[in-house]
Design a protein around this motif. Structure first.
Motif, PDB file in Angstrom:
ATOM      1  N   GLY A 142       0.775  -1.285   0.023  1.00 14.57           N
ATOM      2  CA  GLY A 142       0.079   0.073  -0.200  1.00 14.57           C
ATOM      3  C   GLY A 142       0.760   1.249  -0.115  1.00 14.57           C
ATOM      4  O   GLY A 142       1.817   1.498  -0.574  1.00 14.57           O
ATOM      5  N   THR A 143       0.560   2.188   0.904  1.00 16.09           N
ATOM      6  CA  THR A 143       1.011   3.602   0.847  1.00 16.09           C
ATOM      7  C   THR A 143       2.582   3.285   1.401  1.00 16.09           C
ATOM      8  O   THR A 143       3.689   4.089   0.974  1.00 16.09           O
ATOM      9  N   SER A 144       2.925   2.185   1.971  1.00 15.37           N
ATOM     10  CA  SER A 144       4.269   2.107   2.395  1.00 15.37           C
ATOM     11  C   SER A 144       4.949   1.531   1.331  1.00 15.37           C
ATOM     12  O   SER A 144       6.373   1.746   1.221  1.00 15.37           O
ATOM     13  N   SER A 203       6.512  -0.589   7.175  1.00 17.07           N
ATOM     14  CA  SER A 203       5.406  -0.560   7.741  1.00 17.07           C
ATOM     15  C   SER A 203       4.952   0.345   8.480  1.00 17.07           C
ATOM     16  O   SER A 203       5.596   0.504   9.791  1.00 17.07           O
ATOM     17  N   GLY A 221       3.786  -2.132  11.486  1.00 12.22           N
ATOM     18  CA  GLY A 221       4.469  -3.013  11.851  1.00 12.22           C
ATOM     19  C   GLY A 221       3.852  -4.455  12.056  1.00 12.22           C
ATOM     20  O   GLY A 221       4.233  -5.393  12.664  1.00 12.22           O
ATOM     21  N   VAL A 273      -7.952   5.212   8.632  1.00  7.83           N
ATOM     22  CA  VAL A 273      -7.381   4.214   7.881  1.00  7.83           C
ATOM     23  C   VAL A 273      -6.427   4.433   6.722  1.00  7.83           C
ATOM     24  O   VAL A 273      -5.430   3.938   6.600  1.00  7.83           O
ATOM     25  N   ALA A 274      -6.675   5.745   6.077  1.00 10.02           N
ATOM     26  CA  ALA A 274      -5.806   6.363   5.069  1.00 10.02           C
ATOM     27  C   ALA A 274      -4.640   6.768   5.766  1.00 10.02           C
ATOM     28  O   ALA A 274      -4.376   7.548   6.478  1.00 10.02           O
ATOM     29  N   GLN A 323       7.730   8.269   6.903  1.00 13.08           N
ATOM     30  CA  GLN A 323       8.576   7.392   6.301  1.00 13.08           C
ATOM     31  C   GLN A 323       9.749   7.893   5.366  1.00 13.08           C
ATOM     32  O   GLN A 323      10.801   7.426   5.304  1.00 13.08           O
ATOM     33  N   LEU A 336      -4.434   6.367  -4.497  1.00 10.57           N
ATOM     34  CA  LEU A 336      -4.846   5.391  -3.687  1.00 10.57           C
ATOM     35  C   LEU A 336      -5.761   6.043  -2.650  1.00 10.57           C
ATOM     36  O   LEU A 336      -6.648   5.443  -2.186  1.00 10.57           O
ATOM     37  N   LYS A 337      -5.179   7.200  -2.081  1.00 13.41           N
ATOM     38  CA  LYS A 337      -5.985   7.984  -1.172  1.00 13.41           C
ATOM     39  C   LYS A 337      -7.425   8.210  -1.858  1.00 13.41           C
ATOM     40  O   LYS A 337      -8.232   7.962  -0.964  1.00 13.41           O
ATOM     41  N   GLU A 392      -9.398   4.946  -1.827  1.00 18.23           N
ATOM     42  CA  GLU A 392      -9.804   4.165  -0.557  1.00 18.23           C
ATOM     43  C   GLU A 392     -10.870   4.881   0.146  1.00 18.23           C
ATOM     44  O   GLU A 392     -11.476   4.238   0.892  1.00 18.23           O
TER      45      GLU A 392
HETATM   46  O1  M6R Z   1       0.870  -0.685   8.429  1.00 21.70           O
HETATM   47  P1  M6R Z   1       1.577  -0.684   6.944  1.00 21.70           P
HETATM   48  O2  M6R Z   1       2.122   0.395   6.633  1.00 21.70           O
HETATM   49  O3  M6R Z   1       2.183  -2.043   6.792  1.00 21.70           O
HETATM   50  O4  M6R Z   1       0.337  -0.793   5.951  1.00 21.70           O
HETATM   51  C1  M6R Z   1       0.165  -1.064   4.642  1.00 21.70           C
HETATM   52  C2  M6R Z   1      -1.161  -0.718   3.787  1.00 21.70           C
HETATM   53  O5  M6R Z   1      -2.183  -1.737   4.293  1.00 21.70           O
HETATM   54  C3  M6R Z   1      -1.584   0.813   4.168  1.00 21.70           C
HETATM   55  O6  M6R Z   1      -0.601   1.419   3.529  1.00 21.70           O
HETATM   56  C4  M6R Z   1      -2.896   0.852   3.123  1.00 21.70           C
HETATM   57  O7  M6R Z   1      -2.417   0.876   1.936  1.00 21.70           O
HETATM   58  C5  M6R Z   1      -3.386   2.248   3.451  1.00 21.70           C
HETATM   59  N1  M6R Z   1      -4.833   2.194   3.980  1.00 21.70           N
HETATM   60  C6  M6R Z   1      -3.393   3.214   2.651  1.00 21.70           C
HETATM   61  O8  M6R Z   1      -3.721   4.479   2.880  1.00 21.70           O
END
Ligand code: M6R
Length: 366
Positions: free
Chosen positions: A59-61, A105, A108, A156-157, A165, A242-243, A246
């Motif tokens: 995802g975002t990470s 992450s 984590g 969540v976003a 990061q 993505l933002k 979602e």
């Molecule tokens: O906790 P993490 O950074 O490992 O999570 C990864 C993705 O699940 C997370 O970035 C997800 O894509 C977000 N909802 C994006 O805004």
């Protein structure tokens, strides 16, 4: 607990100057030319001497990982592969003893990322964790790492975790490049100074909120969006898309701007909003041509540009001006208007911004 904001997401967007500042605190002093990452000690030389770096995330990470690829390659001259954790772990990847793997992450706890690094570790790789949650599973299983110190992220976003990061990964890359001698003293110092200025620039970008709200009104009923950028702003395009999808449930695609002509350009008509991240950098002229291609097909252009840009305002329907910074650091600034745009559109559409449907804050299932 939302500190007067209507949603956690908005609070966390506005916390970014502080979160980025906290992330640098005690680690960076441009004045003294000091960059110290306490969590990277014993294995620092493994990183400096790495023949390649593998980054795993979701995802975002994963988008942060893409920006980090550019940092490590540009500054450290180390080849980088950025992998979706879920793909990496299931395809019998080539991992050699002593390979360096970064796991990024926020929580984590992401199951796929955790499993990917367990696999890499079992083959003798050195794992560096970049996590936000202190004591999380990924931070514990990593050999070393650096926390982002962005504070709890409830929406969540992911917003402030992303910019934190980027801050950490940038500091790591600069620290490695400096030791390796792959960056000039001058550029190293310039970047340290610029990094220290980022919180103030993000603060300034947040002042665009009212303008972005007005743009959001115009596009709240759009059914599709395209986000385009090149170079350091390419991952920002992915992140903007993505933002939006979602939290607002509008279909959005992020693309490297030059790839548009290989397919997505067919989608462009007078209904299609196209967000360009078109700040002044080494790909600026190329992006300007891409804007012309969209205009010629009557797409509606919303452009994020560097303050004072004189050319793009003559071409785009909407122009959002962000403060100037080094192109390597621009993602931390150029992503801000995109976070706000998705937030306002989602609120206008009556969506549950902090807890979008079908999503969980940490994805602990594979
Ligand atoms: O906790 P993490 O950074 O490992 O999570 C990864 C993705 O699940 C997370 O970035 C997800 O894509 C977000 N909802 C994006 O805004």
């Amino acid at each position: 607990e939302k500190g007067g904001y209507e949603h956690f997401m908005l609070k966390e967007i506005f916390e970014q100057p502080r979160a980025i500042g906290d992330c640098m605190r005690g680690r960076l002093s441009a004045n003294e030319g000091r960059l110290v990452l306490g969590g990277i000690r014993e294995y620092a030389n493994k990183l400096v001497n790495a023949e390649r770096i593998i980054i795993v995330a979701c995802g975002t990470s994963w988008h942060s990982g893409l920006v980090a690829e550019y940092f490590f390659e540009e500054f450290c001259r180390i080849p980088v592969e950025v992998e979706y954790a879920s793909e990496f772990r299931y395809r019998n990847p080539v991992i050699n003893e002593g390979d360096v793997v970064f796991a990024i992450s926020q929580s984590g706890e992401t199951a796929d990322t955790l499993a990917a690094i367990e696999l890499a570790k079992s083959k003798g790789a050195i794992i560096f964790g970049v996590c936000n949650v202190v004591g999380s599973s990924i931070s514990r299983i990593s050999h070393e790492g650096a926390y982002t110190h962005a504070g709890p992220e409830i929406g969540v976003a992911s917003t402030k975790a992303f910019t934190a990061q980027l801050t950490v990964l940038n500091m790591i890359a600069l620290r490695v490049a400096h030791q390796k001698g792959t960056i000039t003293e001058r550029r190293y110092h310039e970047l340290l100074v610029e990094l220290e200025n980022i919180p103030a620039k993000v603060e300034k970008a947040l002042k665009l909120d009212d303008q972005i709200k007005a743009i959001s009104e115009r596009f709240q009923n759009a059914r599709n969006f395209i986000y385009l950028g090149r170079g350091y702003n390419f991952p920002v395009a992915l992140e903007g898309a993505l933002k939006l999808k979602e939290i607002s449930y509008i279909h959005a695609e992020g693309y490297p701007a030059a790839e548009m002509k290989h397919g997505p350009i067919a989608l462009i008509d007078e209904e299609m909003p196209v967000v360009f991240i078109a700040t002044r950098d080494s790909s600026y002229d190329k992006v300007v041509s891409n804007i012309q291609e969209v205009k010629a097909r009557k797409g509606k252009v919303i452009a994020v540009v560097t303050e004072g840009d004189a050319l793009i305002p003559q071409m785009a329907e909407f122009v959002i001006e962000v403060p100037k910074t080094d192109e390597a650091l621009m993602p931390m600034v150029s992503v801000i208007p995109l976070q706000l745009l998705s937030y306002h559109i989602a609120v206008m559409r009556g969506c549950n911004v902090d807890q979008p449907r079908n999503l969980a804050k940490s994805v602990t299932v594979e």
